[in-house]
Design a protein around this motif. Structure first.
Motif, mmCIF file in Angstrom:
data_model
loop_
_atom_site.group_PDB
_atom_site.id
_atom_site.type_symbol
_atom_site.label_atom_id
_atom_site.label_comp_id
_atom_site.label_asym_id
_atom_site.label_seq_id
_atom_site.Cartn_x
_atom_site.Cartn_y
_atom_site.Cartn_z
ATOM 1 N N GLY A 98 -7.313 24.959 -14.405
ATOM 2 C CA GLY A 98 -8.351 25.388 -13.491
ATOM 3 C C GLY A 98 -8.420 24.617 -12.194
ATOM 4 N N LYS A 99 -7.472 23.708 -12.001
ATOM 5 C CA LYS A 99 -7.475 22.896 -10.778
ATOM 6 C C LYS A 99 -6.189 23.102 -9.997
ATOM 7 C CE LYS A 99 -10.572 19.240 -12.406
ATOM 8 N NZ LYS A 99 -10.758 17.757 -12.512
ATOM 9 N N GLU A 100 -6.233 22.751 -8.724
ATOM 10 C CA GLU A 100 -5.045 22.853 -7.890
ATOM 11 C C GLU A 100 -4.085 21.691 -8.187
ATOM 12 O OE1 GLU A 100 -6.955 25.089 -3.966
ATOM 13 O OE2 GLU A 100 -6.122 23.074 -3.805
ATOM 14 N N ARG A 101 -2.832 21.915 -7.862
ATOM 15 C CA ARG A 101 -1.842 20.863 -8.011
ATOM 16 C C ARG A 101 -2.133 19.765 -6.984
ATOM 17 N NH1 ARG A 101 4.270 22.638 -9.036
ATOM 18 N NH2 ARG A 101 3.042 23.863 -10.527
ATOM 19 N N GLU A 102 -2.084 18.524 -7.431
ATOM 20 C CA GLU A 102 -2.415 17.417 -6.547
ATOM 21 C C GLU A 102 -1.344 16.340 -6.600
ATOM 22 O OE1 GLU A 102 -6.071 15.559 -7.787
ATOM 23 O OE2 GLU A 102 -5.264 14.934 -9.721
ATOM 24 N N ILE A 103 -1.232 15.636 -5.501
ATOM 25 C CA ILE A 103 -0.283 14.533 -5.424
ATOM 26 C C ILE A 103 -0.759 13.383 -6.292
ATOM 27 C CG2 ILE A 103 -1.447 13.629 -3.368
ATOM 28 C CD1 ILE A 103 2.323 13.396 -3.979
ATOM 29 N N VAL A 104 0.169 12.760 -6.992
ATOM 30 C CA VAL A 104 -0.117 11.546 -7.740
ATOM 31 C C VAL A 104 0.506 10.351 -7.025
ATOM 32 C CG1 VAL A 104 0.239 10.323 -9.916
ATOM 33 C CG2 VAL A 104 -0.224 12.788 -9.927
ATOM 34 N N ALA A 105 1.792 10.487 -6.712
ATOM 35 C CA ALA A 105 2.501 9.410 -6.025
ATOM 36 C C ALA A 105 3.741 9.987 -5.370
ATOM 37 C CB ALA A 105 2.890 8.301 -6.997
ATOM 38 N N ALA A 106 4.206 9.318 -4.324
ATOM 39 C CA ALA A 106 5.409 9.752 -3.626
ATOM 40 C C ALA A 106 6.198 8.524 -3.195
ATOM 41 C CB ALA A 106 5.056 10.624 -2.428
ATOM 42 N N ILE A 107 7.513 8.725 -3.041
ATOM 43 C CA ILE A 107 8.376 7.592 -2.690
ATOM 44 C C ILE A 107 9.469 8.076 -1.760
ATOM 45 C CG2 ILE A 107 9.815 7.938 -4.755
ATOM 46 C CD1 ILE A 107 10.015 4.830 -4.908
ATOM 47 N N GLY A 108 9.749 7.303 -0.733
ATOM 48 C CA GLY A 108 10.811 7.632 0.207
ATOM 49 C C GLY A 108 12.178 7.376 -0.398
ATOM 50 N N TRP A 109 13.219 7.697 0.365
ATOM 51 C CA TRP A 109 14.566 7.683 -0.176
ATOM 52 C C TRP A 109 15.004 6.314 -0.675
ATOM 53 C CZ3 TRP A 109 18.704 4.867 1.806
ATOM 54 C CH2 TRP A 109 18.430 4.165 3.005
ATOM 55 N N SER A 110 14.553 5.265 -0.025
ATOM 56 C CA SER A 110 15.002 3.921 -0.400
ATOM 57 C C SER A 110 14.019 3.202 -1.310
ATOM 58 C CB SER A 110 15.206 3.081 0.860
ATOM 59 O OG SER A 110 13.954 2.831 1.473
ATOM 60 N N GLY A 111 12.859 3.806 -1.506
ATOM 61 C CA GLY A 111 11.815 3.134 -2.271
ATOM 62 C C GLY A 111 10.945 2.241 -1.425
ATOM 63 N N GLY A 112 11.240 2.162 -0.131
ATOM 64 C CA GLY A 112 10.473 1.284 0.741
ATOM 65 C C GLY A 112 9.130 1.847 1.143
ATOM 66 N N SER A 113 8.996 3.150 1.095
ATOM 67 C CA SER A 113 7.717 3.800 1.427
ATOM 68 C C SER A 113 7.151 4.438 0.176
ATOM 69 C CB SER A 113 7.937 4.878 2.491
ATOM 70 O OG SER A 113 8.435 4.326 3.672
ATOM 71 N N ILE A 114 5.917 4.095 -0.134
ATOM 72 C CA ILE A 114 5.281 4.587 -1.357
ATOM 73 C C ILE A 114 3.840 4.975 -1.046
ATOM 74 C CG2 ILE A 114 4.387 3.885 -3.618
ATOM 75 C CD1 ILE A 114 6.920 2.294 -4.052
ATOM 76 N N TYR A 115 3.418 6.050 -1.675
ATOM 77 C CA TYR A 115 2.036 6.519 -1.543
ATOM 78 C C TYR A 115 1.461 6.723 -2.939
ATOM 79 C CZ TYR A 115 -1.859 9.731 -0.979
ATOM 80 O OH TYR A 115 -3.087 10.330 -1.042
ATOM 81 N N TYR A 116 0.196 6.371 -3.114
ATOM 82 C CA TYR A 116 -0.531 6.649 -4.352
ATOM 83 C C TYR A 116 -1.839 7.348 -4.024
ATOM 84 C CZ TYR A 116 2.586 3.306 -6.640
ATOM 85 O OH TYR A 116 3.689 2.650 -7.128
ATOM 86 N N ALA A 117 -2.173 8.331 -4.835
ATOM 87 C CA ALA A 117 -3.508 8.900 -4.742
ATOM 88 C C ALA A 117 -4.519 7.821 -5.115
ATOM 89 C CB ALA A 117 -3.637 10.095 -5.677
ATOM 90 N N SER A 118 -5.680 7.881 -4.518
ATOM 91 C CA SER A 118 -6.688 6.856 -4.762
ATOM 92 C C SER A 118 -7.095 6.798 -6.236
ATOM 93 C CB SER A 118 -7.910 7.107 -3.887
ATOM 94 O OG SER A 118 -8.453 8.397 -4.141
ATOM 95 N N SER A 119 -7.007 7.943 -6.911
ATOM 96 C CA SER A 119 -7.437 8.007 -8.312
ATOM 97 C C SER A 119 -6.500 7.261 -9.257
ATOM 98 C CB SER A 119 -7.551 9.463 -8.755
ATOM 99 O OG SER A 119 -6.318 10.136 -8.593
ATOM 100 N N VAL A 120 -5.280 6.970 -8.808
ATOM 101 C CA VAL A 120 -4.312 6.308 -9.694
ATOM 102 C C VAL A 120 -3.865 4.954 -9.163
ATOM 103 C CG1 VAL A 120 -3.489 8.569 -10.441
ATOM 104 C CG2 VAL A 120 -2.211 7.309 -8.692
ATOM 105 N N LYS A 121 -4.268 4.608 -7.957
ATOM 106 C CA LYS A 121 -3.831 3.360 -7.354
ATOM 107 C C LYS A 121 -4.250 2.180 -8.223
ATOM 108 C CE LYS A 121 -3.937 3.456 -2.970
ATOM 109 N NZ LYS A 121 -4.387 3.481 -1.558
ATOM 110 N N GLY A 122 -3.297 1.289 -8.458
ATOM 111 C CA GLY A 122 -3.558 0.134 -9.308
ATOM 112 C C GLY A 122 -3.279 0.382 -10.777
#
Length: 124
Positions: free
Chosen positions: A42-66
């Motif tokens: 019942g919910k939309e697809r949401e980002i959890v985490a993403a990583i750039g090609w080298s692993g140097g850039s990373i993003y986390y959704a606030s709900s999973v950070k840490g």
């Protein structure tokens, strides 16, 4: 063309841990940015985490950070999502996605390839 196969999902109690893996076909894995998404009923697809090609850039959704950690091993054509301190609200189908390009993004529409998904269920 890239094929993605997720594994590692399952049933775990709250506070537990799981490690998801996403194996990619092809010899150009290192040129793809990767992301983990999830979709609960019942919910939309949401980002959890993403990583750039080298692993140097990373993003986390606030709900999973840490609690969650994304990583990749380009030699093994695999991206991982280590999930700790799991909560019932983390219950969802988790999808791995690949984007042609080096820079990670958080919008599902900008990803070119998707895996079939793996179910994660966290019981209270």
């Amino acid at each position: 063309q890239v094929q993605l196969v997720e594994s590692g999902g399952g049933l775990v109690q709250a506070g537990g841990s799981l490690r998801l893996s996403c194996a990619a076909s092809g010899r150009t894995f290192g040129s793809y940015a990767m992301g983990w998404f999830r979709q609960a009923p019942g919910k939309e697809r949401e980002i959890v985490a993403a990583i750039g090609w080298s692993g140097g850039s990373i993003y986390y959704a606030s709900s999973v950070k840490g609690r969650f950690t994304i990583s990749r091993d380009n030699a093994k054509n695999t991206v991982y999502l280590q999930m700790t301190s799991l909560k019932p609200e983390d219950t969802a189908v988790y999808y791995c996605a690949a984007r042609s390009g080096l820079i990670m993004v958080v919008t599902p529409k900008r990803y070119d390839y998707w895996g079939q998904g793996t179910q994660v269920t966290v019981s209270s």
